[in-house]
Scaffold this motif. Structure first.
Motif, mmCIF file in Angstrom:
data_model
loop_
_atom_site.group_PDB
_atom_site.id
_atom_site.type_symbol
_atom_site.label_atom_id
_atom_site.label_comp_id
_atom_site.label_asym_id
_atom_site.label_seq_id
_atom_site.Cartn_x
_atom_site.Cartn_y
_atom_site.Cartn_z
ATOM 1 N N ALA A 349 0.811 -1.319 0.091
ATOM 2 C CA ALA A 349 -0.350 -0.124 0.245
ATOM 3 C C ALA A 349 0.590 1.438 -0.063
ATOM 4 N N ASN A 350 0.258 1.743 -0.833
ATOM 5 C CA ASN A 350 0.602 3.463 -0.845
ATOM 6 C C ASN A 350 2.171 3.358 -1.252
ATOM 7 N N GLN A 377 -3.428 -1.276 -2.485
ATOM 8 C CA GLN A 377 -4.122 0.026 -2.524
ATOM 9 C C GLN A 377 -2.766 1.156 -2.832
ATOM 10 N N ASN A 378 -3.288 1.792 -3.037
ATOM 11 C CA ASN A 378 -3.255 3.503 -3.654
ATOM 12 C C ASN A 378 -1.594 3.451 -3.575
ATOM 13 N N TYR A 427 -4.855 -4.869 8.599
ATOM 14 C CA TYR A 427 -3.942 -4.233 9.033
ATOM 15 C C TYR A 427 -3.900 -4.675 10.353
HETATM 16 C C1 LIG Z 1 -5.013 5.965 0.100
HETATM 17 O O1 LIG Z 1 -4.502 7.317 0.096
HETATM 18 C C2 LIG Z 1 -5.073 8.420 0.585
HETATM 19 C C3 LIG Z 1 -4.756 9.998 0.421
HETATM 20 O O2 LIG Z 1 -3.408 9.859 0.464
HETATM 21 C C4 LIG Z 1 -4.918 8.129 2.013
HETATM 22 O O3 LIG Z 1 -5.984 8.785 2.364
HETATM 23 C C5 LIG Z 1 -5.436 6.236 2.382
HETATM 24 O O4 LIG Z 1 -5.487 5.877 4.164
HETATM 25 C C6 LIG Z 1 -4.860 5.810 1.524
HETATM 26 N N1 LIG Z 1 -5.339 4.071 1.577
HETATM 27 C C7 LIG Z 1 -4.966 3.065 2.565
HETATM 28 C C8 LIG Z 1 -5.583 1.746 2.364
HETATM 29 O O5 LIG Z 1 -3.038 3.548 2.596
#
Ligand SMILES: *[C@@H]1O[C@H](CO)[C@@H](O)[C@H](O)[C@H]1NC(C)=O
Ligand SMILES: *[C@@H]1O[C@H](CO)[C@@H](O)[C@H](O)[C@H]1NC(C)=O
Ligand SMILES: *[C@@H]1O[C@H](CO)[C@@H](O)[C@H](O)[C@H]1NC(C)=O
Ligand SMILES: *[C@@H]1O[C@H](CO)[C@@H](O)[C@H](O)[C@H]1NC(C)=O
Length: 436
Positions: A349-350, A377-378, A427
């Motif tokens: 993620a991210n 994710q992301n 998580y």
């Molecule tokens: C994805 O990115 C958004 C904005 O940066 C954030 O609010 C969100 O928590 C993120 N989702 C995850 C699963 O990390």
């Protein structure tokens, strides 16, 4: 036990014993900082001219300090100490420190010395031990690298000795390695095998990008490991996590050049491998071949489970994320097998930044043992290798799981988990997988 609980226990333990001020250079009784008697290697006869073998002096200082709780073996600043392969063995009294403020260099190259050593500086059977200081540990690996046999090399002596690893920790409980600069190891720089409770913090580990097998940190059969605020630039894996490792937290790491962070390879020669509870958070990768990779051989068994790769930045990384259950590094292709090390609960993620290839995420799972509960994710990775496309590809093969907010879902079709099995909190704290 969850990460956070373990983390708090360990951080309390370690912060209590962080070094608290100047050390006197000669022996002294306990001082107000809680640091015990100091054994300066110079007082034990070390020369520190960079040429003389100072092994005996180090050994003497070690043997004296080993008997006394909270003692310190001091390698003073401003001098260069030359060592042949040496073993710093325990058990020792608790809270022993080896404090390196000066420079330690390896004496022996492949042409000198007696016998084969798997390690240059070996630390074994220690509990509550810390290797700390602002000094340098230089393995002088250049002498070995040209001799190592690699498929890509033109010249190679098949009879050449295997290079030793640099710093090797074996059978330890609660050990810490902090703030040192470790460089040019003949092989892996820092290895931990069969250790429970490891903290590696603030380290700078460097070797040239073309140096063979110079992994930064190598873990095998270790639990409760924290690798925090390290910078690792070498010719191979930045961190390599091998079988038997669990509850490993890597935070704020800078990798590159090198091969990135890898779990495995697992399951070679039909072996059983178990790795679980790995979290890599806030990593940056600069010009590495891989970012984060899980690799396993066909024909193995066991499980890689509960692995998170979060908040990473990629700069010109060839393959930012790889999961490969078909790993094979032999010259001939490996035969397809029906068994495999299972891979499940993997969260990616991210992830942002740039790939130097077309690839952002490449997931290739076994036909017979597909990956389960893979979460993406992301992920926003751009490519610079193709002008017509700005987002790099995500490709998935035989994986189940789900995807959210990915800017480039190309050839990735993660299969939905069958009803009743797809609900898990990605998580939550990881738990030991069945059969491991
Ligand atoms: C994805 O990115 C958004 C904005 O940066 C954030 O609010 C969100 O928590 C993120 N989702 C995850 C699963 O990390
Ligand atoms: C093994 O299986 C994969 C996936 O089905 C296939 O692409 C590959 O060609 C096979 N390899 C061999 C050596 O049979
Ligand atoms: C992803 O990034 C967002 C924004 O920085 C942050 O709020 C979120 O906690 C991150 N997700 C994870 C799983 O770390
Ligand atoms: C999706 O990811 C982008 C880029 O990381 C982020 O800016 C956006 O807030 C994310 N959206 C959601 C719904 O998480």
């Amino acid at each position: 036990m969850g990460y956070m609980l373990v983390f708090c226990m360990l951080s309390t333990f370690f912060s209590m014993r962080a070094s608290g001020g100047a050390l006197s250079s000669s022996s002294s009784s306990n001082n107000v900082h809680g640091i015990g008697e100091v054994f300066n290697v110079m007082m034990e006869g070390a020369v520190g001219d960079g040429r003389t073998d100072d092994g005996e002096a180090f050994q003497r200082a070690w043997l004296h300090a080993c008997r006394i709780p909270s003692a310190v073996v001091l390698v003073p600043a401003g001098r260069k100490f030359s060592l042949r392969p040496i073993v710093f063995a325990g058990p020792c009294a608790s809270k022993l420190q080896l404090k390196v403020e000066g420079t330690i260099v390896a004496m022996e190259g492949p042409g000198s010395g007696t016998g084969d050593h798997k390690a240059w500086l070996e630390f074994k059977n220690l509990r509550d031990f810390a290797l700390v200081g602002n000094g340098v540990i230089n393995g002088k690996g250049r002498r070995w690298w040209s001799q190592v046999c690699r498929p890509t090399m033109k010249r190679c002596n098949p009879g050449s000795k295997e290079p030793p690893n640099g710093l090797v920790f074996q059978n330890c409980v609660n050990v810490r390695v902090s703030n040192l600069r470790i460089r040019d190891s003949p092989k892996f720089h820092l290895t931990f095998t069969n250790c429970d409770g490891v903290r590696a913090t603030g380290l700078l580990i460097t070797a040239p990008r073309n140096s063979p097998n110079t992994d930064g940190i190598h873990l095998k059969d270790c639990q409760n490991v924290f690798i925090l605020n390290c910078r690792i630039r070498t010719g191979d894996d930045c961190v390599s996590i091998q079988t038997g490792s669990s509850l490993v937290l890597i935070e704020d790491i800078e990798c590159g050049p090198g091969h990135g962070i890898s779990v495995g390879s697992l399951g070679k020669s039909r072996s059983k491998a178990c790795v679980w509870g790995i979290k890599v958070d806030r990593a940056t990768f600069d010009r590495t071949t891989n970012g984060f990779r899980i690799k396993s051989w066909q024909g193995g068994s066991g499980h890689a489970h509960g692995i998170m790769f979060l908040n990473a930045k990629m700069n010109k990384v060839e393959k930012p994320v790889v999961i490969d259950q078909y790993y094979c590094d032999s010259a001939t292709p490996c035969a397809n097998e029906t068994s495999a090390v299972a891979i499940s609960e993997i969260i990616i993620a991210n992830i942002t930044g740039r790939s130097s290839s077309m690839m952002a995420v490449d997931i290739k799972c076994s036909e017979h043992v597909p990956c389960r509960n893979v979460v993406l994710q992301n992920i926003t990775v751009t490519t610079e290798s193709n002008k017509d496309k700005s987002t790099a590809d995500i490709s998935c093969w035989n994986a189940y799981g789900f995807i959210t907010n990915i800017t480039s879902p190309m050839s990735c079709s993660l299969k939905p988990e069958p009803a009743g099995t797809g609900l898990f909190d990605p998580y939550r704290n990881p738990t030991r997988p069945l059969g491991c």
